[in-house]
Design a protein around this motif. Structure first.
Motif, PDB file in Angstrom:
ATOM      1  N   ASP A  35       3.190 -13.028  10.278  1.00  0.00           N
ATOM      2  CA  ASP A  35       3.148 -11.646  10.830  1.00  0.00           C
ATOM      3  C   ASP A  35       4.413 -11.211  10.652  1.00  0.00           C
ATOM      4  N   ALA A  36       5.502 -11.806  10.679  1.00  0.00           N
ATOM      5  CA  ALA A  36       6.657 -10.885  10.227  1.00  0.00           C
ATOM      6  C   ALA A  36       6.917 -10.797   9.083  1.00  0.00           C
ATOM      7  N   ALA A  37       6.379 -11.070   8.246  1.00  0.00           N
ATOM      8  CA  ALA A  37       6.464 -10.773   6.772  1.00  0.00           C
ATOM      9  C   ALA A  37       5.641  -9.513   6.347  1.00  0.00           C
ATOM     10  N   VAL A  38       4.500  -9.792   7.195  1.00  0.00           N
ATOM     11  CA  VAL A  38       3.348  -8.482   6.967  1.00  0.00           C
ATOM     12  C   VAL A  38       4.117  -7.337   7.649  1.00  0.00           C
ATOM     13  N   ALA A  39       4.584  -7.380   8.708  1.00  0.00           N
ATOM     14  CA  ALA A  39       5.251  -6.509   9.603  1.00  0.00           C
ATOM     15  C   ALA A  39       6.293  -5.751   8.632  1.00  0.00           C
ATOM     16  N   ALA A  40       7.149  -6.577   8.157  1.00  0.00           N
ATOM     17  CA  ALA A  40       8.250  -5.791   7.395  1.00  0.00           C
ATOM     18  C   ALA A  40       7.795  -5.178   6.069  1.00  0.00           C
ATOM     19  N   TYR A  41       6.764  -5.969   5.473  1.00  0.00           N
ATOM     20  CA  TYR A  41       6.387  -5.216   4.317  1.00  0.00           C
ATOM     21  C   TYR A  41       5.366  -3.984   4.628  1.00  0.00           C
ATOM     22  N   THR A  42       4.538  -4.042   5.713  1.00  0.00           N
ATOM     23  CA  THR A  42       3.744  -2.560   5.898  1.00  0.00           C
ATOM     24  C   THR A  42       4.913  -1.573   6.477  1.00  0.00           C
ATOM     25  N   GLY A  43       6.001  -1.966   7.025  1.00  0.00           N
ATOM     26  CA  GLY A  43       6.861  -1.119   7.897  1.00  0.00           C
ATOM     27  C   GLY A  43       8.016  -0.607   6.843  1.00  0.00           C
ATOM     28  N   ARG A  44       7.717  -0.971   5.530  1.00  0.00           N
ATOM     29  CA  ARG A  44       8.900  -0.352   4.618  1.00  0.00           C
ATOM     30  C   ARG A  44       8.355   0.980   4.103  1.00  0.00           C
ATOM     31  N   PRO A  45       9.540   1.738   4.062  1.00  0.00           N
ATOM     32  CA  PRO A  45       9.096   3.548   4.162  1.00  0.00           C
ATOM     33  C   PRO A  45       8.842   3.431   2.440  1.00  0.00           C
ATOM     34  N   PHE A  46       7.879   4.646   2.264  1.00  0.00           N
ATOM     35  CA  PHE A  46       7.727   4.910   0.754  1.00  0.00           C
ATOM     36  C   PHE A  46       8.601   5.976   0.353  1.00  0.00           C
ATOM     37  N   ASP A  47       8.998   6.077  -0.762  1.00  0.00           N
ATOM     38  CA  ASP A  47       9.757   7.042  -1.570  1.00  0.00           C
ATOM     39  C   ASP A  47       8.879   7.792  -2.469  1.00  0.00           C
ATOM     40  N   LEU A  48       8.191   8.705  -1.723  1.00  0.00           N
ATOM     41  CA  LEU A  48       7.096   9.373  -2.362  1.00  0.00           C
ATOM     42  C   LEU A  48       7.678  10.289  -3.754  1.00  0.00           C
ATOM     43  N   ARG A  49       8.965  10.408  -3.809  1.00  0.00           N
ATOM     44  CA  ARG A  49       9.357  10.956  -4.884  1.00  0.00           C
ATOM     45  C   ARG A  49       9.252  10.299  -6.184  1.00  0.00           C
ATOM     46  N   HIS A  50       9.454   9.113  -6.322  1.00  0.00           N
ATOM     47  CA  HIS A  50       9.893   8.038  -7.256  1.00  0.00           C
ATOM     48  C   HIS A  50       8.575   6.978  -7.409  1.00  0.00           C
ATOM     49  N   ASP A  51       7.738   6.809  -6.273  1.00  0.00           N
ATOM     50  CA  ASP A  51       6.799   5.792  -6.352  1.00  0.00           C
ATOM     51  C   ASP A  51       5.451   6.278  -6.082  1.00  0.00           C
ATOM     52  N   PRO A  52       4.437   5.853  -6.402  1.00  0.00           N
ATOM     53  CA  PRO A  52       3.069   6.149  -6.039  1.00  0.00           C
ATOM     54  C   PRO A  52       2.947   5.613  -4.582  1.00  0.00           C
ATOM     55  N   PRO A  53       1.860   6.266  -3.884  1.00  0.00           N
ATOM     56  CA  PRO A  53       1.710   6.042  -2.359  1.00  0.00           C
ATOM     57  C   PRO A  53       0.871   4.888  -2.240  1.00  0.00           C
ATOM     58  N   ILE A  54       0.969   3.875  -3.094  1.00  0.00           N
ATOM     59  CA  ILE A  54       0.262   2.492  -2.676  1.00  0.00           C
ATOM     60  C   ILE A  54       1.120   1.316  -3.282  1.00  0.00           C
ATOM     61  N   ARG A  55       1.104   0.471  -2.457  1.00  0.00           N
ATOM     62  CA  ARG A  55       1.556  -0.792  -3.004  1.00  0.00           C
ATOM     63  C   ARG A  55       0.975  -2.094  -2.392  1.00  0.00           C
ATOM     64  N   ALA A  56       1.056  -3.342  -2.933  1.00  0.00           N
ATOM     65  CA  ALA A  56       0.165  -4.213  -2.459  1.00  0.00           C
ATOM     66  C   ALA A  56       0.942  -5.758  -2.695  1.00  0.00           C
ATOM     67  N   ALA A  57       0.878  -6.621  -1.933  1.00  0.00           N
ATOM     68  CA  ALA A  57       1.875  -7.999  -2.164  1.00  0.00           C
ATOM     69  C   ALA A  57       0.607  -8.902  -1.855  1.00  0.00           C
ATOM     70  N   LEU A  58       0.901 -10.169  -2.170  1.00  0.00           N
ATOM     71  CA  LEU A  58      -0.004 -11.420  -2.281  1.00  0.00           C
ATOM     72  C   LEU A  58       0.720 -12.385  -1.483  1.00  0.00           C
ATOM     73  N   LEU A  59       0.514 -12.935  -0.060  1.00  0.00           N
ATOM     74  CA  LEU A  59       1.210 -13.916   0.386  1.00  0.00           C
ATOM     75  C   LEU A  59       0.431 -15.192   0.331  1.00  0.00           C
ATOM     76  N   ARG A  60       1.073 -16.371   0.044  1.00  0.00           N
ATOM     77  CA  ARG A  60       0.167 -17.552  -0.033  1.00  0.00           C
ATOM     78  C   ARG A  60       0.301 -18.223   1.394  1.00  0.00           C
TER      79      ARG A  60
END
Length: 375
Positions: A35-60
């Motif tokens: 839960d903490a890992a997901v919260a940290a990942y989803t709560g990370r701000p986007f830098d829309l000037r340099h990155d696309p507006p989507i990201r994804a991560a896989l947690l085993r």
């Protein structure tokens, strides 16, 4: 939209569409707390000037148990788009297992085509719609709800959340009553929300924002992008109307608003000439959303090719960012509403304030549809 960067060109925003390229899937360690890992990942701000507006991560999580976290910025998608995204993801995954290419239907147009069409339509037919909203929202008051703390100088959107469940039997009684009044479930719940806000604020005139899908053409259905618009529905509770009278007023106001739904909210805001106040959102400080009409079959799918799929619950302790906003969904066994109130523009104080503006449903309701709503 999902490979677009958003930049500033002088004092105006611009878009830079990136060339198609492989998507980078991040790998995250879920230990010691997923839960903490997901919260940290989803709560990370986007830098829309340099990155696309989507990201994804896989947690085993285990040998054959994985968590896929997809984070998309709201500037690029709406609620409808998430179902499209999951449908196409499932098709791509199944094709990859077969070692082939996914069979995705050819899109009738791109989101940029919609953007051009929408702007041209707003510039052409939009003047008539704006005239309606200018007249309808003239003199609209600020929603002055009771607060637990002094209002800060700048609105933050931080608040609490509480839930209210309505069992099947009560839902059926409510829908039967509304059908007899020629009202939809949306109209009935909105009328109740207007009455709750009016009573809490001591006002007989309240404005509530309502999101609409904005996909009134079949060509828009398979697209990913932000089509949603906000309508401002002004509740008239003058004269302490009965429930039946309030429903009639709400039905008329809703149907009229839908006839002028094409006017973008930002243009409505400019036309209304509402004074800006950094301590609260403009024009409507409360939102209402009944989301049971949105497509969810692929978003909530239980399988994906050879995989069993389940939705991971939101991390505990996540702070909602919203105005006073009930988001109501209709499930297979009961109807439940998640009532979310902010700590700055609605009943501040988080969860306690949320409960203050959450309606309670008497066992026999509605038993006296002719009694005054404020009574």
């Amino acid at each position: 939209m999902l490979r677009t960067r958003f930049v500033m060109e002088g004092d105006r925003s611009g878009q830079v569409v990136l060339a198609p390229h492989p998507f980078a899937l991040e790998r995250l360690d879920p230990r010691p707390d997923p839960d903490a890992a997901v919260a940290a990942y989803t709560g990370r701000p986007f830098d829309l000037r340099h990155d696309p507006p989507i990201r994804a991560a896989l947690l085993r999580l285990g040998h054959d148990d994985h968590l896929l976290s997809i984070v998309v910025h709201h500037v690029a998608v709406d609620g409808w788009s998430l179902d499209v995204l999951m449908r196409e993801l499932a098709a791509c995954y199944e094709a990859a297992r077969r070692g082939g290419e996914p069979e995705l239907a050819e899109l009738p147009l791109q989101y940029k085509d919609y953007a051009v069409w929408s702007r041209e339509r707003a510039d052409g037919e939009g003047s008539g719609h704006l005239g309606h909203w200018r007249e309808r929202l003239a003199g609209a008051p600020v929603l002055d709800l009771p607060t637990d703390h002094p209002r800060p100088a700048r609105w933050t959107g931080r608040g609490g959340r509480c839930r209210l469940a309505l069992p099947d039997a009560r839902t059926a009684r409510l829908e039967a009553f509304l059908k007899g009044e020629r009202c939809t479930l949306f109209m009935g719940l909105l009328a109740v929300f207007h009455a709750v806000l009016a009573r809490a604020a001591g006002q007989d005139d309240v404005c509530v924002g309502v999101p609409v899908a904005g996909r009134d053409r079949t060509e828009f259905a398979p697209l990913i992008g932000y089509f949603s618009n906000t309508l401002v529905l002004r509740g008239d509770l003058s004269g302490d109307p009965s429930l039946r009278e309030l429903l009639r007023r709400t039905r008329v106001a809703t149907l009229t608003a839908l006839q002028h739904a094409e006017a973008p909210f930002e243009r409505v805001l400019a036309a209304a000439g509402t004074p800006r106040d950094l301590s609260r959102p403009p024009l409507c400080q409360a939102m209402f959303n009944l989301s049971h009409h949105l497509p969810k079959a692929d978003l909530l799918r239980a399988t994906m090719a050879d995989l069993s799929v389940a939705v991971w619950p939101p991390p505990p302790g996540a702070v909602p960012r919203a105005r006073s906003r009930p988001t109501c969904t209709e499930g297979p066994k009961d109807w439940a509403g998640g009532w979310s109130s902010t700590a700055t523009c609605s009943p501040r104080g988080g969860r306690r304030g949320s409960r203050r503006t959450s309606p309670h449903w008497p066992d026999g309701w509605p038993t006296s549809p002719t009694c005054g709503c404020q009574s």
